[in-house]
Design an enzyme around this catalytic site. Structure first.
Site, PDB file in Angstrom:
ATOM      1  CG  ASN A 163      -3.007  22.361 -12.283  1.00  0.00           C
ATOM      2  OD1 ASN A 163      -3.763  21.439 -12.035  1.00  0.00           O
ATOM      3  ND2 ASN A 163      -3.421  23.515 -12.759  1.00  0.00           N
TER       4      ASN A 163
ATOM      5  CG  ASP B 225      -5.270  17.645 -11.223  1.00  0.00           C
ATOM      6  OD1 ASP B 225      -6.482  17.388 -11.151  1.00  0.00           O
ATOM      7  OD2 ASP B 225      -4.818  18.612 -11.867  1.00  0.00           O
TER       8      ASP B 225
ATOM      9  CG  ASP C   9      -9.012  18.182 -16.715  1.00  0.00           C
ATOM     10  OD1 ASP C   9      -8.931  17.984 -17.933  1.00  0.00           O
ATOM     11  OD2 ASP C   9      -9.925  17.721 -16.006  1.00  0.00           O
TER      12      ASP C   9
END
Length: 410
Positions: A348, A234, A236
Protein backbone atom coordinates in the site's frame (compact mmCIF):
# COMPACT_ATOMS: atom_id res chain seq x y z
CA UNK A 1 2.67 -1.77 5.16
CA UNK A 2 2.99 -0.83 8.82
CA UNK A 3 3.97 2.78 8.31
CA UNK A 4 1.94 5.60 6.75
CA UNK A 5 4.05 7.85 4.57
CA UNK A 6 3.50 11.62 4.16
CA UNK A 7 6.33 13.12 2.11
CA UNK A 8 7.29 16.50 0.79
CA UNK A 9 10.64 16.86 -0.88
CA UNK A 10 12.44 20.09 -0.02
CA UNK A 11 15.32 22.06 -1.49
CA UNK A 12 17.66 21.38 1.43
CA UNK A 13 16.58 18.61 3.70
CA UNK A 14 13.79 16.13 4.31
CA UNK A 15 13.11 15.23 7.93
CA UNK A 16 10.97 12.58 9.56
CA UNK A 17 8.67 12.70 12.56
CA UNK A 18 6.38 10.40 14.47
CA UNK A 19 2.65 10.88 14.20
CA UNK A 20 -0.16 9.45 16.37
CA UNK A 21 -0.66 5.71 16.25
CA UNK A 22 3.10 4.98 16.13
CA UNK A 23 3.18 5.61 12.41
CA UNK A 24 6.09 7.44 10.86
CA UNK A 25 5.62 10.40 8.55
CA UNK A 26 8.11 12.64 6.84
CA UNK A 27 7.94 16.21 5.66
CA UNK A 28 10.16 19.05 4.51
CA UNK A 29 10.36 22.79 5.07
CA UNK A 30 10.06 23.77 1.43
CA UNK A 31 7.87 22.30 -1.27
CA UNK A 32 8.82 24.62 -4.10
CA UNK A 33 11.35 22.33 -5.79
CA UNK A 34 9.28 19.16 -5.71
CA UNK A 35 6.87 17.63 -8.17
CA UNK A 36 4.15 18.19 -5.55
CA UNK A 37 3.97 21.90 -6.50
CA UNK A 38 0.77 22.34 -8.44
CA UNK A 39 1.84 25.68 -9.89
CA UNK A 40 4.84 24.55 -11.91
CA UNK A 41 4.24 20.89 -12.66
CA UNK A 42 3.05 20.15 -16.21
CA UNK A 43 0.37 17.53 -16.71
CA UNK A 44 1.80 14.73 -18.84
CA UNK A 45 -0.21 12.96 -21.46
CA UNK A 46 -0.74 9.32 -20.47
CA UNK A 47 0.84 6.70 -22.67
CA UNK A 48 -1.55 4.20 -24.25
CA UNK A 49 -1.68 0.78 -22.65
CA UNK A 50 0.55 -1.89 -24.10
CA UNK A 51 -1.13 -3.85 -26.85
CA UNK A 52 -3.98 -1.34 -27.21
CA UNK A 53 -2.50 1.36 -29.46
CA UNK A 54 -4.26 2.29 -32.72
CA UNK A 55 -3.05 0.29 -35.72
CA UNK A 56 -0.20 1.92 -37.67
CA UNK A 57 1.29 1.04 -41.04
CA UNK A 58 4.67 1.31 -42.68
CA UNK A 59 5.49 4.38 -44.87
CA UNK A 60 5.38 2.20 -48.03
CA UNK A 61 1.85 0.98 -47.29
CA UNK A 62 0.73 4.51 -46.41
CA UNK A 63 2.12 5.82 -49.72
CA UNK A 64 0.33 3.07 -51.69
CA UNK A 65 -2.90 3.90 -49.94
CA UNK A 66 -2.59 7.66 -50.58
CA UNK A 67 -1.70 7.24 -54.28
CA UNK A 68 -4.70 5.00 -54.89
CA UNK A 69 -7.02 7.78 -53.71
CA UNK A 70 -5.59 10.83 -55.43
CA UNK A 71 -8.63 11.16 -57.72
CA UNK A 72 -11.17 10.82 -54.90
CA UNK A 73 -12.07 14.15 -53.34
CA UNK A 74 -13.39 13.99 -49.80
CA UNK A 75 -13.52 17.08 -47.63
CA UNK A 76 -11.68 16.79 -44.30
CA UNK A 77 -11.45 13.02 -44.64
CA UNK A 78 -9.28 11.30 -42.08
CA UNK A 79 -7.89 7.79 -42.36
CA UNK A 80 -10.31 5.42 -40.62
CA UNK A 81 -8.72 3.48 -37.77
CA UNK A 82 -9.37 0.37 -35.75
CA UNK A 83 -11.41 0.75 -32.62
CA UNK A 84 -9.36 0.67 -29.43
CA UNK A 85 -11.56 -2.00 -27.91
CA UNK A 86 -12.50 -4.08 -30.92
CA UNK A 87 -10.31 -5.66 -33.57
CA UNK A 88 -13.16 -6.77 -35.77
CA UNK A 89 -14.85 -3.48 -36.65
CA UNK A 90 -13.72 -0.32 -38.39
CA UNK A 91 -14.80 3.01 -36.92
CA UNK A 92 -14.69 6.09 -39.14
CA UNK A 93 -13.88 9.44 -37.61
CA UNK A 94 -14.43 11.63 -40.68
CA UNK A 95 -15.85 15.00 -39.67
CA UNK A 96 -17.04 15.77 -43.22
CA UNK A 97 -18.93 12.55 -43.87
CA UNK A 98 -22.36 14.17 -43.77
CA UNK A 99 -21.47 16.63 -46.54
CA UNK A 100 -20.03 14.06 -48.96
CA UNK A 101 -21.67 11.85 -51.53
CA UNK A 102 -22.48 8.46 -49.91
CA UNK A 103 -21.24 6.53 -52.97
CA UNK A 104 -17.75 8.03 -52.79
CA UNK A 105 -17.41 7.39 -49.07
CA UNK A 106 -18.67 3.82 -49.38
CA UNK A 107 -16.25 3.15 -52.25
CA UNK A 108 -13.33 4.55 -50.27
CA UNK A 109 -14.28 2.50 -47.24
CA UNK A 110 -14.49 -0.71 -49.26
CA UNK A 111 -11.06 -0.09 -50.83
CA UNK A 112 -9.61 0.49 -47.37
CA UNK A 113 -11.07 -2.77 -46.11
CA UNK A 114 -9.61 -4.71 -49.07
CA UNK A 115 -6.14 -3.19 -48.71
CA UNK A 116 -5.85 -3.70 -44.96
CA UNK A 117 -7.97 -6.78 -44.42
CA UNK A 118 -4.88 -8.84 -43.60
CA UNK A 119 -4.01 -6.43 -40.75
CA UNK A 120 -7.52 -6.66 -39.35
CA UNK A 121 -7.52 -10.44 -39.61
CA UNK A 122 -4.14 -10.71 -37.88
CA UNK A 123 -5.33 -8.64 -34.94
CA UNK A 124 -8.55 -10.62 -34.73
CA UNK A 125 -6.49 -13.81 -34.47
CA UNK A 126 -4.38 -12.32 -31.67
CA UNK A 127 -7.48 -11.37 -29.71
CA UNK A 128 -8.93 -14.81 -30.30
CA UNK A 129 -5.82 -16.47 -28.90
CA UNK A 130 -5.90 -14.24 -25.82
CA UNK A 131 -9.53 -15.10 -25.16
CA UNK A 132 -8.80 -18.84 -25.51
CA UNK A 133 -6.07 -18.58 -22.87
CA UNK A 134 -8.44 -16.82 -20.49
CA UNK A 135 -11.12 -19.45 -21.10
CA UNK A 136 -8.62 -22.22 -20.34
CA UNK A 137 -7.73 -20.57 -17.04
CA UNK A 138 -11.41 -20.28 -16.15
CA UNK A 139 -11.81 -24.02 -16.78
CA UNK A 140 -8.93 -24.69 -14.38
CA UNK A 141 -10.40 -22.30 -11.80
CA UNK A 142 -14.20 -21.89 -12.23
CA UNK A 143 -14.28 -19.23 -9.51
CA UNK A 144 -12.52 -16.77 -11.80
CA UNK A 145 -15.59 -16.83 -14.04
CA UNK A 146 -17.58 -15.14 -11.30
CA UNK A 147 -15.50 -11.97 -11.46
CA UNK A 148 -17.33 -9.47 -13.64
CA UNK A 149 -14.44 -7.31 -14.83
CA UNK A 150 -11.64 -8.16 -17.26
CA UNK A 151 -7.89 -7.78 -16.70
CA UNK A 152 -6.85 -4.15 -16.84
CA UNK A 153 -5.01 -4.61 -20.14
CA UNK A 154 -8.34 -5.49 -21.79
CA UNK A 155 -10.73 -3.67 -19.49
CA UNK A 156 -12.91 -0.82 -20.69
CA UNK A 157 -14.33 0.83 -17.59
CA UNK A 158 -16.97 2.58 -19.70
CA UNK A 159 -18.50 -0.79 -20.57
CA UNK A 160 -18.72 -2.04 -16.99
CA UNK A 161 -22.21 -1.56 -15.65
CA UNK A 162 -20.97 -0.82 -12.13
CA UNK A 163 -19.03 2.26 -13.28
CA UNK A 164 -21.65 4.12 -15.32
CA UNK A 165 -21.66 6.98 -12.80
CA UNK A 166 -17.88 6.99 -12.28
CA UNK A 167 -16.75 10.63 -12.45
CA UNK A 168 -13.11 9.54 -12.63
CA UNK A 169 -13.52 7.37 -15.69
CA UNK A 170 -11.34 9.60 -17.90
CA UNK A 171 -8.65 10.27 -15.28
CA UNK A 172 -5.18 9.30 -16.62
CA UNK A 173 -4.41 7.36 -13.41
CA UNK A 174 -7.84 5.88 -12.78
CA UNK A 175 -6.30 2.42 -13.29
CA UNK A 176 -4.39 2.70 -9.99
CA UNK A 177 -7.63 1.76 -8.24
CA UNK A 178 -8.60 -1.69 -9.49
CA UNK A 179 -12.20 -1.55 -8.31
CA UNK A 180 -14.37 -0.13 -11.16
CA UNK A 181 -16.20 2.10 -8.67
CA UNK A 182 -14.47 4.41 -6.19
CA UNK A 183 -15.19 7.66 -4.37
CA UNK A 184 -13.24 10.66 -5.64
CA UNK A 185 -11.95 11.61 -2.19
CA UNK A 186 -10.54 8.13 -1.57
CA UNK A 187 -9.04 8.03 -5.04
CA UNK A 188 -7.24 11.37 -4.65
CA UNK A 189 -5.88 10.37 -1.24
CA UNK A 190 -4.47 7.16 -2.71
CA UNK A 191 -2.98 9.12 -5.60
CA UNK A 192 -1.24 11.58 -3.23
CA UNK A 193 0.22 8.82 -1.04
CA UNK A 194 1.44 6.99 -4.13
CA UNK A 195 2.96 10.15 -5.63
CA UNK A 196 4.80 11.03 -2.41
CA UNK A 197 6.22 7.55 -2.20
CA UNK A 198 7.41 7.78 -5.81
CA UNK A 199 9.09 11.14 -5.25
CA UNK A 200 10.85 9.90 -2.13
CA UNK A 201 11.95 6.71 -3.86
CA UNK A 202 13.27 8.40 -6.99
CA UNK A 203 14.81 11.55 -5.50
CA UNK A 204 15.84 10.66 -1.95
CA UNK A 205 16.18 6.90 -1.54
CA UNK A 206 19.66 5.50 -2.07
CA UNK A 207 20.12 1.76 -2.38
CA UNK A 208 22.65 -0.22 -0.32
CA UNK A 209 25.96 -1.38 -1.73
CA UNK A 210 26.33 -4.70 -3.55
CA UNK A 211 28.46 -5.97 -0.67
CA UNK A 212 25.71 -5.20 1.84
CA UNK A 213 23.11 -6.95 -0.34
CA UNK A 214 25.30 -10.04 -0.54
CA UNK A 215 25.46 -10.17 3.26
CA UNK A 216 21.67 -9.97 3.50
CA UNK A 217 20.97 -12.59 0.80
CA UNK A 218 18.60 -15.41 1.64
CA UNK A 219 17.30 -18.49 -0.16
CA UNK A 220 13.56 -19.15 -0.18
CA UNK A 221 11.71 -22.42 -0.53
CA UNK A 222 8.73 -22.95 -2.83
CA UNK A 223 5.59 -25.00 -2.25
CA UNK A 224 5.53 -25.70 -5.97
CA UNK A 225 9.00 -25.32 -7.59
CA UNK A 226 7.52 -25.53 -11.10
CA UNK A 227 5.98 -22.05 -10.87
CA UNK A 228 8.14 -19.47 -12.63
CA UNK A 229 6.32 -16.33 -11.44
CA UNK A 230 6.85 -14.92 -7.95
CA UNK A 231 4.86 -12.35 -5.99
CA UNK A 232 5.57 -10.66 -2.64
CA UNK A 233 2.58 -9.38 -0.66
CA UNK A 234 2.63 -6.79 2.10
CA UNK A 235 0.68 -7.65 5.25
CA UNK A 236 -0.61 -4.62 7.20
CA UNK A 237 -3.11 -2.39 5.38
CA UNK A 238 -2.79 -4.69 2.35
CA UNK A 239 -4.18 -8.04 3.53
CA UNK A 240 -5.05 -7.23 7.14
CA UNK A 241 -5.34 -4.35 9.58
CA UNK A 242 -3.92 -4.70 13.09
CA UNK A 243 -6.31 -3.08 15.53
CA UNK A 244 -5.43 -0.93 18.51
CA UNK A 245 -7.29 -1.42 21.81
CA UNK A 246 -9.94 1.19 21.02
CA UNK A 247 -10.90 -0.55 17.76
CA UNK A 248 -13.31 -3.46 17.48
CA UNK A 249 -11.46 -6.26 15.73
CA UNK A 250 -13.04 -9.04 13.68
CA UNK A 251 -10.62 -11.73 14.91
CA UNK A 252 -8.47 -12.36 17.97
CA UNK A 253 -5.36 -14.50 17.55
CA UNK A 254 -2.48 -15.49 19.82
CA UNK A 255 1.02 -14.33 19.02
CA UNK A 256 3.89 -16.44 20.38
CA UNK A 257 6.91 -14.23 20.96
CA UNK A 258 10.57 -15.20 20.65
CA UNK A 259 10.92 -15.58 24.42
CA UNK A 260 7.97 -18.01 24.56
CA UNK A 261 5.48 -15.54 26.00
CA UNK A 262 2.08 -15.03 24.35
CA UNK A 263 -0.11 -12.03 23.72
CA UNK A 264 -3.45 -11.56 21.98
CA UNK A 265 -3.69 -9.38 18.89
CA UNK A 266 -6.84 -8.22 17.15
CA UNK A 267 -6.97 -7.99 13.37
CA UNK A 268 -9.42 -7.22 10.57
CA UNK A 269 -9.03 -9.31 7.42
CA UNK A 270 -9.56 -7.61 4.09
CA UNK A 271 -12.52 -8.93 2.05
CA UNK A 272 -11.60 -11.68 -0.46
CA UNK A 273 -8.18 -12.31 1.17
CA UNK A 274 -8.50 -16.10 1.43
CA UNK A 275 -10.04 -16.32 -2.03
CA UNK A 276 -7.29 -14.06 -3.38
CA UNK A 277 -4.52 -16.23 -1.92
CA UNK A 278 -6.12 -19.47 -3.05
CA UNK A 279 -6.59 -18.38 -6.66
CA UNK A 280 -3.32 -16.47 -6.92
CA UNK A 281 -1.34 -19.51 -5.78
CA UNK A 282 -2.28 -21.24 -9.04
CA UNK A 283 -0.20 -18.71 -11.01
CA UNK A 284 2.50 -17.48 -8.59
CA UNK A 285 4.77 -18.55 -5.78
CA UNK A 286 3.52 -16.32 -2.95
CA UNK A 287 5.67 -14.80 -0.19
CA UNK A 288 4.70 -12.34 2.53
CA UNK A 289 7.10 -9.41 2.84
CA UNK A 290 6.41 -7.33 5.95
CA UNK A 291 8.21 -4.70 8.03
CA UNK A 292 6.73 -6.33 11.14
CA UNK A 293 8.30 -8.97 13.36
CA UNK A 294 8.49 -12.64 12.44
CA UNK A 295 6.31 -13.73 15.40
CA UNK A 296 3.57 -11.23 14.50
CA UNK A 297 3.58 -12.18 10.82
CA UNK A 298 3.63 -15.91 11.56
CA UNK A 299 0.60 -15.65 13.84
CA UNK A 300 -1.42 -13.93 11.11
CA UNK A 301 -0.27 -16.22 8.29
CA UNK A 302 -1.08 -19.27 10.40
CA UNK A 303 -4.63 -17.95 10.55
CA UNK A 304 -4.87 -17.02 6.84
CA UNK A 305 -3.19 -20.19 5.56
CA UNK A 306 -3.31 -22.79 8.33
CA UNK A 307 -2.52 -25.72 6.02
CA UNK A 308 0.39 -23.85 4.37
CA UNK A 309 -1.09 -24.48 0.93
CA UNK A 310 -0.74 -21.02 -0.61
CA UNK A 311 2.07 -19.03 1.05
CA UNK A 312 5.61 -20.36 0.60
CA UNK A 313 7.36 -18.18 3.18
CA UNK A 314 7.66 -14.93 5.13
CA UNK A 315 10.21 -12.14 4.91
CA UNK A 316 10.11 -9.87 7.98
CA UNK A 317 11.70 -6.74 9.38
CA UNK A 318 15.14 -8.31 9.56
CA UNK A 319 15.00 -8.77 5.77
CA UNK A 320 14.28 -5.07 5.18
CA UNK A 321 16.83 -2.31 4.60
CA UNK A 322 16.48 0.30 7.35
CA UNK A 323 17.22 3.90 6.39
CA UNK A 324 18.88 6.32 8.77
CA UNK A 325 15.45 7.86 9.34
CA UNK A 326 13.96 4.58 10.48
CA UNK A 327 12.12 3.46 7.34
CA UNK A 328 12.16 -0.17 6.28
CA UNK A 329 12.71 -0.76 2.57
CA UNK A 330 11.99 -4.09 0.90
CA UNK A 331 14.83 -4.75 -1.54
CA UNK A 332 14.03 -7.78 -3.70
CA UNK A 333 17.70 -8.23 -4.61
CA UNK A 334 18.35 -9.96 -1.29
CA UNK A 335 16.48 -13.05 -2.53
CA UNK A 336 18.91 -15.48 -4.14
CA UNK A 337 18.19 -16.73 -7.66
CA UNK A 338 15.17 -14.44 -8.07
CA UNK A 339 14.34 -13.39 -11.64
CA UNK A 340 13.05 -9.81 -11.33
CA UNK A 341 11.51 -10.06 -14.79
CA UNK A 342 9.19 -12.73 -13.37
CA UNK A 343 8.49 -10.97 -10.08
CA UNK A 344 5.91 -8.51 -8.70
CA UNK A 345 5.43 -6.94 -5.27
CA UNK A 346 2.19 -5.49 -3.84
CA UNK A 347 2.22 -2.88 -1.07
CA UNK A 348 0.00 0.00 0.00
CA UNK A 349 3.07 2.28 0.23
CA UNK A 350 5.36 2.83 -2.73
CA UNK A 351 8.49 3.63 -0.74
CA UNK A 352 8.48 0.05 0.56
CA UNK A 353 9.39 -1.21 -2.94
CA UNK A 354 11.12 2.06 -3.84
CA UNK A 355 14.25 0.29 -5.12
CA UNK A 356 12.20 -1.76 -7.59
CA UNK A 357 9.43 0.59 -8.75
CA UNK A 358 9.09 -1.36 -12.01
CA UNK A 359 8.04 -4.48 -10.10
CA UNK A 360 5.70 -2.72 -7.70
CA UNK A 361 1.91 -2.47 -7.53
CA UNK A 362 0.56 0.13 -5.07
CA UNK A 363 -2.72 -1.06 -3.58
CA UNK A 364 -5.33 1.08 -1.84
CA UNK A 365 -4.69 0.92 1.91
CA UNK A 366 -7.35 -0.88 3.95
CA UNK A 367 -8.54 -0.72 7.55
CA UNK A 368 -12.09 -1.96 8.02
CA UNK A 369 -14.21 -1.30 4.90
CA UNK A 370 -16.30 -4.46 4.51
CA UNK A 371 -17.35 -3.41 1.00
CA UNK A 372 -13.78 -3.24 -0.31
CA UNK A 373 -13.22 -5.09 -3.62
CA UNK A 374 -9.59 -4.31 -4.45
CA UNK A 375 -8.25 -7.84 -4.02
CA UNK A 376 -11.05 -9.24 -6.16
CA UNK A 377 -10.19 -6.99 -9.09
CA UNK A 378 -6.43 -6.97 -8.50
CA UNK A 379 -6.53 -10.75 -8.94
CA UNK A 380 -7.52 -10.39 -12.58
CA UNK A 381 -4.68 -8.00 -13.31
CA UNK A 382 -2.23 -10.45 -11.75
CA UNK A 383 -3.66 -13.43 -13.63
CA UNK A 384 -3.31 -11.49 -16.88
CA UNK A 385 0.26 -10.47 -15.95
CA UNK A 386 1.20 -14.09 -15.24
CA UNK A 387 0.76 -14.93 -18.93
CA UNK A 388 3.31 -12.33 -20.05
CA UNK A 389 6.93 -13.26 -20.84
CA UNK A 390 8.18 -10.26 -18.82
CA UNK A 391 6.05 -9.27 -15.82
CA UNK A 392 8.16 -6.22 -15.05
CA UNK A 393 7.74 -4.71 -18.52
CA UNK A 394 4.02 -5.51 -18.46
CA UNK A 395 3.66 -3.76 -15.10
CA UNK A 396 5.56 -0.65 -16.22
CA UNK A 397 3.48 -0.32 -19.38
CA UNK A 398 0.15 -0.66 -17.60
CA UNK A 399 0.62 1.21 -14.32
CA UNK A 400 2.84 4.05 -15.66
CA UNK A 401 3.91 4.97 -12.12
CA UNK A 402 6.85 7.18 -13.02
CA UNK A 403 4.56 9.46 -15.02
CA UNK A 404 2.67 10.19 -11.79
CA UNK A 405 5.72 11.94 -10.30
CA UNK A 406 5.19 15.14 -12.30
CA UNK A 407 1.40 14.98 -12.42
CA UNK A 408 -0.55 17.78 -10.72
CA UNK A 409 -3.17 16.31 -8.40
CA UNK A 410 -6.20 18.53 -7.90
Amino acid sequence: MDQLLNFRSGSKLSYFRSSPGSKLSFQSEDDRETALSSDVTPKPKPKPLQGMTPTTFSPEVEETYKSSHKRVSVTKARTPKLSRFSTQKIITVNEGDRDEEPELIEKEFQQYQIQYSHVINDQAKIMEEQMKKIEEKIKVSPKLNKIKSKPISMRNFKKIGESKSDKLIDHPFRHLIFNPTIEEEIFNKHLRITQRGLIYSKRCLKGPSDQFIEKKKISLQKINPSKLNTIFLDLDETLVHSCIQKENSQIKINQINDDGSQNEIGINVRPYTQYFLQELSQFYTIYIYTASSQSYASAIINYLDPQKQFISGILNRTNCMETKNGFFIKDLRIVADLDLNKTLIVDNLVHSFGLQIENGIPILEWNDNIDDLELKYLLEYLVDASEQPNLKEFNVAHLQLEQLIDYTIK
